[in-house]
Design a protein around this motif. Structure first.
Motif, PDB file in Angstrom:
ATOM      1  N   LEU A   1      -5.693   2.707  -5.324  1.00 48.53           N
ATOM      2  CA  LEU A   1      -5.740   2.007  -4.042  1.00 48.53           C
ATOM      3  C   LEU A   1      -7.193   1.695  -3.722  1.00 48.53           C
ATOM      4  CD1 LEU A   1      -3.164   3.878  -1.761  1.00 48.53           C
ATOM      5  CD2 LEU A   1      -2.862   1.719  -2.988  1.00 48.53           C
TER       6      LEU A   1
ATOM      7  N   GLY B   1       0.771  -1.238   0.000  1.00 48.76           N
ATOM      8  CA  GLY B   1       0.000   0.000   0.000  1.00 48.76           C
ATOM      9  C   GLY B   1       0.799   1.282   0.000  1.00 48.76           C
ATOM     10  N   THR B   2       1.975   1.284  -0.636  1.00 54.35           N
ATOM     11  CA  THR B   2       2.741   2.529  -0.686  1.00 54.35           C
ATOM     12  C   THR B   2       2.038   3.598  -1.507  1.00 54.35           C
ATOM     13  OG1 THR B   2       3.936   1.915  -2.693  1.00 54.35           O
ATOM     14  CG2 THR B   2       4.900   1.225  -0.585  1.00 54.35           C
TER      15      THR B   2
HETATM   16  S1  SF4 Z   1       3.785   0.199  -5.702  1.00 51.70           S
HETATM   17 FE1  SF4 Z   1       1.562  -0.244  -5.799  1.00 51.70          FE
HETATM   18  S2  SF4 Z   1       1.399  -2.501  -5.859  1.00 51.70           S
HETATM   19 FE2  SF4 Z   1       3.458  -1.986  -5.134  1.00 51.70          FE
HETATM   20  S3  SF4 Z   1       3.305  -1.963  -2.898  1.00 51.70           S
HETATM   21 FE3  SF4 Z   1       3.007   0.143  -3.576  1.00 51.70          FE
HETATM   22  S4  SF4 Z   1       0.753   0.349  -3.789  1.00 51.70           S
HETATM   23 FE4  SF4 Z   1       1.230  -1.863  -3.715  1.00 51.70          FE
END
Ligand code: SF4
Length: 78
Positions: free
Chosen positions: A33, A19-20
């Motif tokens: 998201l 969830g970055t």
């Molecule tokens: S870049 Fe996108 S898919 Fe990858 S961890 Fe972050 S939010 Fe999730």
């Protein structure tokens, strides 16, 4: 690797996503998201956009896979 002109399919392994949100900034037409804070694809087939393959390359947990819609070949990450 360039995917110029191809139709692409993006898949997100939501069990890996942390969830970055980075991918939703890089490829806002294709990823968002969800309510659980994890990324999800916005459309079943995407057109070729540099941001989409870039999102797959930069995901810190390699949760995103971009495939050729025609052949199923992995386009990113490589
Ligand atoms: S870049 Fe996108 S898919 Fe990858 S961890 Fe972050 S939010 Fe999730």
């Amino acid at each position: 690797m360039s995917a110029a002109g191809q139709e692409l399919v993006v898949r997100v392994d939501r069990t890996r996503c942390v969830g970055t949100g980075a991918c939703t900034w890089t490829a806002p037409e294709d990823l968002e998201l969800g309510p659980d804070g994890r990324a999800r694809p916005l459309r079943p087939v995407s057109d070729d956009r540099p941001g989409l393959t870039e999102a797959a390359e930069m995901c810190p947990v390699e949760a995103i896979t971009v495939l050729s819609a025609a052949s199923g070949e992995v386009v990113a990450p490589l």
